[in-house]
Design an enzyme around this catalytic site. Structure first.
Site, PDB file in Angstrom:
ATOM      1  N   TYR A  94      12.220  -1.476  -6.755  1.00  0.00           N
ATOM      2  CA  TYR A  94      11.587  -2.668  -6.808  1.00  0.00           C
ATOM      3  C   TYR A  94      12.344  -3.595  -8.034  1.00  0.00           C
ATOM      4  CZ  TYR A  94       6.952  -2.091  -4.482  1.00  0.00           C
ATOM      5  OH  TYR A  94       6.021  -2.074  -3.647  1.00  0.00           O
ATOM      6  N   LYS A 127      11.945  12.837  -3.278  1.00  0.00           N
ATOM      7  CA  LYS A 127      12.906  13.125  -2.010  1.00  0.00           C
ATOM      8  C   LYS A 127      14.086  13.933  -2.504  1.00  0.00           C
ATOM      9  CE  LYS A 127      13.389  12.718   2.531  1.00  0.00           C
ATOM     10  NZ  LYS A 127      12.476  13.499   3.466  1.00  0.00           N
ATOM     11  N   ASP A 170       7.597  12.872   2.379  1.00  0.00           N
ATOM     12  CA  ASP A 170       7.014  12.733   3.614  1.00  0.00           C
ATOM     13  C   ASP A 170       6.021  13.683   3.887  1.00  0.00           C
ATOM     14  OD1 ASP A 170       9.009  14.665   3.112  1.00  0.00           O
ATOM     15  OD2 ASP A 170      10.129  14.405   5.256  1.00  0.00           O
ATOM     16  N   ASP A 175       3.582   3.126  -3.922  1.00  0.00           N
ATOM     17  CA  ASP A 175       3.267   2.130  -3.475  1.00  0.00           C
ATOM     18  C   ASP A 175       2.492   2.529  -2.144  1.00  0.00           C
ATOM     19  OD1 ASP A 175       2.593  -0.513  -2.752  1.00  0.00           O
ATOM     20  OD2 ASP A 175       4.413  -0.734  -1.475  1.00  0.00           O
ATOM     21  N   ASP A 204      -1.787   3.491  -1.005  1.00  0.00           N
ATOM     22  CA  ASP A 204      -2.584   2.843   0.305  1.00  0.00           C
ATOM     23  C   ASP A 204      -3.228   4.027   0.928  1.00  0.00           C
ATOM     24  OD1 ASP A 204      -1.662   0.448  -0.820  1.00  0.00           O
ATOM     25  OD2 ASP A 204      -1.293  -0.492   1.149  1.00  0.00           O
TER      26      ASP A 204
HETATM   27  C1  IPM Z   1       0.595  -3.282  -4.804  1.00  0.00           C
HETATM   28  C2  IPM Z   1       1.122  -4.161  -4.079  1.00  0.00           C
HETATM   29  C3  IPM Z   1       2.156  -4.847  -4.658  1.00  0.00           C
HETATM   30  C4  IPM Z   1       3.242  -3.717  -4.990  1.00  0.00           C
HETATM   31  C5  IPM Z   1       2.979  -6.090  -3.893  1.00  0.00           C
HETATM   32  C6  IPM Z   1       1.809  -7.234  -3.516  1.00  0.00           C
HETATM   33  C7  IPM Z   1       3.950  -6.742  -4.822  1.00  0.00           C
HETATM   34  O1  IPM Z   1       1.397  -3.721  -2.826  1.00  0.00           O
HETATM   35  O2  IPM Z   1       0.316  -3.689  -5.948  1.00  0.00           O
HETATM   36  O3  IPM Z   1       0.527  -2.107  -4.492  1.00  0.00           O
HETATM   37  O4  IPM Z   1       4.078  -3.756  -3.967  1.00  0.00           O
HETATM   38  O5  IPM Z   1       3.550  -3.221  -5.948  1.00  0.00           O
HETATM   39 MG    MG Z   2       0.930  -1.668  -2.350  1.00  0.00          MG
END
Ligand code: IPM
Ligand code: MG
Length: 357
Positions: free
Chosen positions: A141, A191, A223, A247, A251
């Site tokens: 990032y 990884k 993975d 990230d 999710d």
């Molecule tokens: C998160 C989001 C952010 C990230 C985006 C919106 C920049 O996906 O906080 O997980 O990738 O960190």
């Molecule tokens: Mg995210």
């Protein structure tokens, strides 16, 4: 207790879920005799529209002067075609970097009333209680060089995944400290079969673990971790990983709990911490009183516990969330047949009603 909080609603449903969460915080103030003063700040698309930049200096200054930051969400289709530096997401990245928030704590705990809202089988998700500790200010990032340029008569895009020993050491410590207060198990995800960054990551994590003799440390390739989160999430206590892996995995972890609308987060490491839901700005349902405010309300609970050491108050919020879910109230994202569908504001009201000292 008197606390000053910078409030950044941002864009889309960020505005509604933050408003809902503030009613809950207000109720906590009343019930437990605290005063919370808010200063609102613009960020993301809202700031681009008003001032032409994703993160105005003024907003950053407000954050620095506060005891904690609450953020909703940033982004939306209106700004999707903006050049990189003028995208709403830049506000988030700049806030993380400028405030030194290198450790992002994302707990995924399934509420028993919601077991059937998950897309996975009851026996897989029942009892899941894990935390993803995501490194937040390094890796792909932020690494340089980065860009898009012309080489050999075609365009190439490139980013750099880079971590220093000290960056790895501090995030490892953050994960070990969190694990010490719960299951004492840390799984470091990398990884290392391919990436040098990961090889250094693994070496430093192993070295740092020597300071924590009670911790059971394991390692997993990213993975495989994605697969294990879906196959047997109960094996995890604390997962620690680099920025982009975290990230993606957070999710996936969020969906175990039925909806990303349930997941709270804390970003810590600097002098003020930031609290935000894991979900985005959900432009498709923005402004319709449909969004689930629970992730933001639970983030407020994390703020009370971590930034203000108000454990009893945090417990009161978490208990109220559980009670409301047990009573059958649901926003659209967690609705199942036989439950009662409510809007953002109603969900917050039901939670407020159940807050007791
Ligand atoms: C998160 C989001 C952010 C990230 C985006 C919106 C920049 O996906 O906080 O997980 O990738 O960190
Ligand atoms: Mg995210």
């Amino acid at each position: 207790m008197n606390k000053k909080i910078a409030v950044i609603p941002g864009d889309g449903i960020g505005i509604e879920v933050v408003a809902a969460a503030l009613t809950v915080l207000q109720k906590i103030g009343k019930t437990f005799n605290h005063t919370f003063a808010y200063t609102k700040g613009l960020a993301g698309g809202a700031a681009l529209d008003a001032l032409g930049v994703p993160l105005p200096d003024e907003t950053l200054a407000k954050c620095r002067e506060s005891d904690a930051v609450i953020l909703g969400a940033v982004g939306g289709p209106k700004w999707d075609m903006n050049p990189q530096q003028l995208r709403p997401e830049q506000a988030l990245l700049a806030l993380r970097k400028e405030l030194g928030l290198y450790s992002n704590i994302r707990p995924a705990k399934i509420y028993s009333a919601l077991v059937d809202a998950s897309s996975l089988k009851r026996e897989v998700v029942e009892g899941v209680d894990l935390i993803v500790v995501r490194e937040l200010t390094g890796g792909l990032y932020f690494g340089t060089p980065r860009g898009i340029e012309s080489r050999d008569r075609e365009l190439v895009g490139f980013n750099t995944m880079i971590y220093s020993e000290s960056e790895i050491q501090r995030i490892a410590r953050s994960a070990f400290e969190i694990a010490m207060a719960r299951g004492k198990k840390v799984c470091s995800v990398d990884k290392a079969n391919i990436l040098e960054t990961s090889q250094l990551w693994r070496t430093v994590v192993i070295e740092t673990a020597k300071e924590y003799s009670d911790i059971e440390l394991t390692h997993m390739y990213v993975d495989n971790c994605a697969m294990q989160l879906i196959r047997n999430p109960k094996q995890f206590d604390v997962i620690v990983t680099e920025n982009m892996f975290g990230d993606i995995l957070s999710d996936a972890a969020a969906m175990l709990t039925g909806s990303i609308g349930m997941l709270a987060s804390a970003s810590v490491g600097g002098s003020v911490a930031m609290y935000e839901p894991v979900h985005g700005s959900a432009p498709d349902i923005a402004g319709q009183n449909k969004a689930n405010p629970i992730a933001t309300i639970a983030s407020v609970a994390m703020m009370l516990r971590f930034s203000f050491s108000l454990g009893r108050e945090a417990d009161a919020i978490e208990k109220a969330i559980e009670d409301v879910l047990s009573a059958g109230y649901r926003t659209g994202d967690i609705y199942t047949k036989g439950t009662t569908l409510v809007g953002t504001r109603e969900m917050a009201d039901h939670i407020c009603q159940r807050i007791v000292s």
